[in-house]
Design a protein around this motif. Structure first.
Motif, mmCIF file in Angstrom:
data_model
loop_
_atom_site.group_PDB
_atom_site.id
_atom_site.type_symbol
_atom_site.label_atom_id
_atom_site.label_comp_id
_atom_site.label_asym_id
_atom_site.label_seq_id
_atom_site.Cartn_x
_atom_site.Cartn_y
_atom_site.Cartn_z
ATOM 1 N N THR A 122 0.828 -1.207 0.000
ATOM 2 C CA THR A 122 0.000 0.000 0.000
ATOM 3 C C THR A 122 0.864 1.259 0.000
ATOM 4 N N SER A 123 2.089 1.132 -0.502
ATOM 5 C CA SER A 123 3.011 2.266 -0.525
ATOM 6 C C SER A 123 3.675 2.367 -1.891
ATOM 7 N N SER A 124 4.126 3.568 -2.225
ATOM 8 C CA SER A 124 4.839 3.805 -3.487
ATOM 9 C C SER A 124 6.003 4.754 -3.225
ATOM 10 N N GLN A 125 6.853 4.920 -4.221
ATOM 11 C CA GLN A 125 8.030 5.778 -4.122
ATOM 12 C C GLN A 125 8.826 5.483 -2.840
ATOM 13 N N ILE A 126 9.058 4.203 -2.616
ATOM 14 C CA ILE A 126 9.784 3.752 -1.428
ATOM 15 C C ILE A 126 11.270 4.025 -1.613
ATOM 16 N N SER A 127 11.899 4.570 -0.574
ATOM 17 C CA SER A 127 13.331 4.856 -0.662
ATOM 18 C C SER A 127 13.967 4.780 0.716
ATOM 19 N N PHE A 128 15.297 4.711 0.724
ATOM 20 C CA PHE A 128 16.074 4.679 1.960
ATOM 21 C C PHE A 128 17.134 5.756 1.871
ATOM 22 N N THR A 129 17.187 6.620 2.893
ATOM 23 C CA THR A 129 18.119 7.745 2.863
ATOM 24 C C THR A 129 19.454 7.353 3.477
ATOM 25 N N GLY A 130 20.466 8.157 3.188
ATOM 26 C CA GLY A 130 21.803 7.865 3.687
ATOM 27 C C GLY A 130 21.954 7.981 5.181
ATOM 28 N N ASP A 131 20.984 8.656 5.860
ATOM 29 C CA ASP A 131 21.064 8.772 7.314
ATOM 30 C C ASP A 131 20.123 7.812 8.033
ATOM 31 N N GLY A 132 19.604 6.816 7.294
ATOM 32 C CA GLY A 132 18.894 5.727 7.960
ATOM 33 C C GLY A 132 17.387 5.809 8.008
ATOM 34 N N TRP A 133 16.764 6.618 7.139
ATOM 35 C CA TRP A 133 15.301 6.744 7.134
ATOM 36 C C TRP A 133 14.688 5.965 5.976
ATOM 37 N N LEU A 134 13.588 5.267 6.277
ATOM 38 C CA LEU A 134 12.749 4.662 5.248
ATOM 39 C C LEU A 134 11.647 5.662 4.914
ATOM 40 N N GLU A 135 11.479 5.978 3.637
ATOM 41 C CA GLU A 135 10.470 6.948 3.215
ATOM 42 C C GLU A 135 9.553 6.313 2.184
ATOM 43 N N ALA A 136 8.291 6.748 2.172
ATOM 44 C CA ALA A 136 7.338 6.230 1.192
ATOM 45 C C ALA A 136 6.112 7.124 1.142
ATOM 46 N N LEU A 137 5.374 6.999 0.045
ATOM 47 C CA LEU A 137 4.033 7.560 -0.028
ATOM 48 C C LEU A 137 3.069 6.440 0.317
ATOM 49 N N CYS A 138 2.280 6.624 1.365
ATOM 50 C CA CYS A 138 1.426 5.562 1.907
ATOM 51 C C CYS A 138 -0.048 5.866 1.652
ATOM 52 N N LYS A 139 -0.783 4.851 1.245
ATOM 53 C CA LYS A 139 -2.203 4.998 0.967
ATOM 54 C C LYS A 139 -3.026 4.660 2.208
ATOM 55 N N THR A 140 -4.018 5.488 2.520
ATOM 56 C CA THR A 140 -4.926 5.221 3.630
ATOM 57 C C THR A 140 -6.133 4.437 3.110
ATOM 58 N N THR A 141 -6.981 3.987 4.027
ATOM 59 C CA THR A 141 -8.178 3.252 3.614
ATOM 60 C C THR A 141 -9.147 4.138 2.835
ATOM 61 N N SER A 142 -9.015 5.464 2.999
ATOM 62 C CA SER A 142 -9.859 6.394 2.246
ATOM 63 C C SER A 142 -9.208 6.814 0.931
ATOM 64 N N LYS A 143 -8.111 6.132 0.542
ATOM 65 C CA LYS A 143 -7.398 6.339 -0.721
ATOM 66 C C LYS A 143 -6.550 7.617 -0.733
ATOM 67 N N GLU A 144 -6.378 8.268 0.417
ATOM 68 C CA GLU A 144 -5.509 9.430 0.486
ATOM 69 C C GLU A 144 -4.050 8.972 0.422
ATOM 70 N N ILE A 145 -3.211 9.715 -0.274
ATOM 71 C CA ILE A 145 -1.789 9.405 -0.373
ATOM 72 C C ILE A 145 -1.043 10.336 0.580
ATOM 73 N N VAL A 146 -0.331 9.746 1.540
ATOM 74 C CA VAL A 146 0.299 10.513 2.608
ATOM 75 C C VAL A 146 1.797 10.213 2.641
ATOM 76 N N PRO A 147 2.665 11.245 2.650
ATOM 77 C CA PRO A 147 4.102 10.981 2.824
ATOM 78 C C PRO A 147 4.401 10.555 4.254
ATOM 79 N N SER A 148 5.232 9.559 4.414
ATOM 80 C CA SER A 148 5.567 9.073 5.748
ATOM 81 C C SER A 148 7.021 8.621 5.769
ATOM 82 N N SER A 149 7.603 8.597 6.966
ATOM 83 C CA SER A 149 8.979 8.126 7.104
ATOM 84 C C SER A 149 9.139 7.388 8.421
ATOM 85 N N LEU A 150 10.116 6.500 8.471
ATOM 86 C CA LEU A 150 10.408 5.712 9.665
ATOM 87 C C LEU A 150 11.912 5.714 9.873
#
Length: 406
Positions: A122-150
């Motif tokens: 349920t995610s797109s544009q998944i990437s990993f940054t050089g300082d250790g972050w996982l990033e993605a555009l995540c889809k909600t159940t209402s179909k909203e696309i939300v940027p998120s990072s871990l």
């Protein structure tokens, strides 16, 4: 041996490491699995129930039964954990498939369990940054696309060449790692970790096992075999997530040192004087002088009979850094609304009255507050964080500050 480590594994279930006589026959995976007590238990797992064929890709289903054998043939086990076979596609062509069962199957106290977070579905544009972050555009159940990072660097640590979830974040595994890259087609993170003898150990981490998209937020699963709950009647904590925690989880992520800008939710103001008094009453039940290390996401003051629905939660599975100190995030909540939020430094004896006052300030001003050390010009300063003296009663008498977060 197996045990709690089997269900808090990083990057996979790795059932084969604590199992023997592993076989696949008649849609069933079978093995003898070792328990934490050293005993061996016969265990089975119905793979036809748990696997699905999506146009030639065999994977773990999140909506069983998957019934993959209806469109797959010549299925066999290679070695102890690689499932091979032929899968039909929608156009009737046939392709070969491989599925590494160790990526998703765990030995849980002598039982075979299968699970994962599957954030990539349920995610797109998944990437990993050089300082250790996982990033993605995540889809909600209402179909909203939300940027998120871990912040994987915050949650993971290197223990002599082995990645594991940090008991006391930040783990900072990137400080002793090199050549770390993410294969976005498989969501596997790979690289090398330095060992104590200065040699290097290669690693591969299946992020789809431990990471889940929870309504547009990337979350780390301590226990991938227990689903995150989005139900107020379920418990928070390891392996579970209360949907009402989302805005404060998002806020805590936004104050960590990272370039991704996240939306910050506002504190919900009391609707009337009755609600304002109820908030004051639940705050008055706070009875802790300090919050020590190792606390996970949990309810600290819970649903008094005279105040149904109200509670005070520790929002995070672990602490996070702010201005050089480790903090917890506590919040006064009812249902999904947050009426007060305070960041409190871990391990310091602040005194229960200071906790209460900060929560009241947050309620009255509609902002998140942070309890910060005295000004640098103040001659009376607290001891270093986690020093044994930081829990002594005199620390509560210092001139701690209440800082409103912007």
């Amino acid at each position: 041996m197996c045990g709690s480590l089997c269900v808090q594994s990083v990057g996979g279930g790795f059932f084969s490491r604590s199992s023997r006589n592993i076989q696949y026959k008649d849609e069933t995976l079978s093995a003898f699995c070792q328990t934490s007590g050293g005993n061996w238990s016969s265990a089975t797992l119905d793979l036809n129930y748990h696997l699905e064929n999506i146009d030639g890709i065999v994977r773990v289903t999140t909506a069983p039964p998957g019934n993959f054998l209806a469109s797959c043939d010549n299925v066999a086990l290679e070695g102890t954990s690689m499932l091979n076979g032929s899968a039909r596609r929608k156009n009737s062509s046939v392709v070969t498939f491989q599925l590494q069962l160790d990526d998703y199957v765990a030995n849980v106290e002598g039982k075979l369990e299968i699970g994962g977070g599957f954030f990539s579905r349920t995610s797109s544009q998944i990437s990993f940054t050089g300082d250790g972050w996982l990033e993605a555009l995540c889809k909600t159940t209402s179909k909203e696309i939300v940027p998120s990072s871990l912040n994987l660097n915050f949650y993971l640590e290197n223990i002599n060449g082995v990645l594991r979830f940090a008991d006391s974040p930040p783990g900072n595994f990137m400080a002793t790692a090199r050549n770390v890259t993410l294969d976005t087609s498989t969501t596997k993170l790979s690289g090398s970790l330095e060992r104590v003898d200065s040699s290097w150990q290669n690693f591969e981490l299946n992020l789809d096992y431990n990471v889940q998209n929870v309504e547009g937020k990337l979350m780390w699963l301590l226990n991938p075999h227990v689903p995150y709950y989005a139900d107020e009647n379920e418990r928070g904590g390891s392996g579970s997530h209360d949907a009402s925690d989302a805005q404060l989880v998002e806020y805590a992520a936004s104050i960590l040192p990272h370039g991704l800008v996240l939306r910050v939710q506002q504190i919900t103001p009391p609707a009337n004087q009755k609600e304002k008094n109820e908030i004051a009453s639940i705050i008055a039940k706070w009875d802790l002088d300090l919050m020590d290390r190792g606390w996970g996401q949990s309810t600290l003051v819970e649903f008094p009979k005279e105040l149904p629905g109200w509670r005070i939660d520790n929002q995070e599975n672990g602490s996070f850094p702010v201005d050089g100190l480790q903090y917890y995030n506590i919040a006064v909540q009812k249902g999904r609304n947050v009426y007060s939020s305070v960041l409190v430094p871990v391990g310091y004896n602040l005194g229960k009255s200071r906790f209460r006052h900060a929560m009241l300030l947050s309620r009255d001003n509609g902002r998140v507050y942070r309890i910060a050390p005295p000004k640098a010009t103040d001659p009376r300063q607290p001891p270093p964080q986690f020093d044994p003296s930081s829990s002594q009663s005199w620390v509560a008498s210092l001139n701690w500050e209440y800082k409103q977060l912007q």
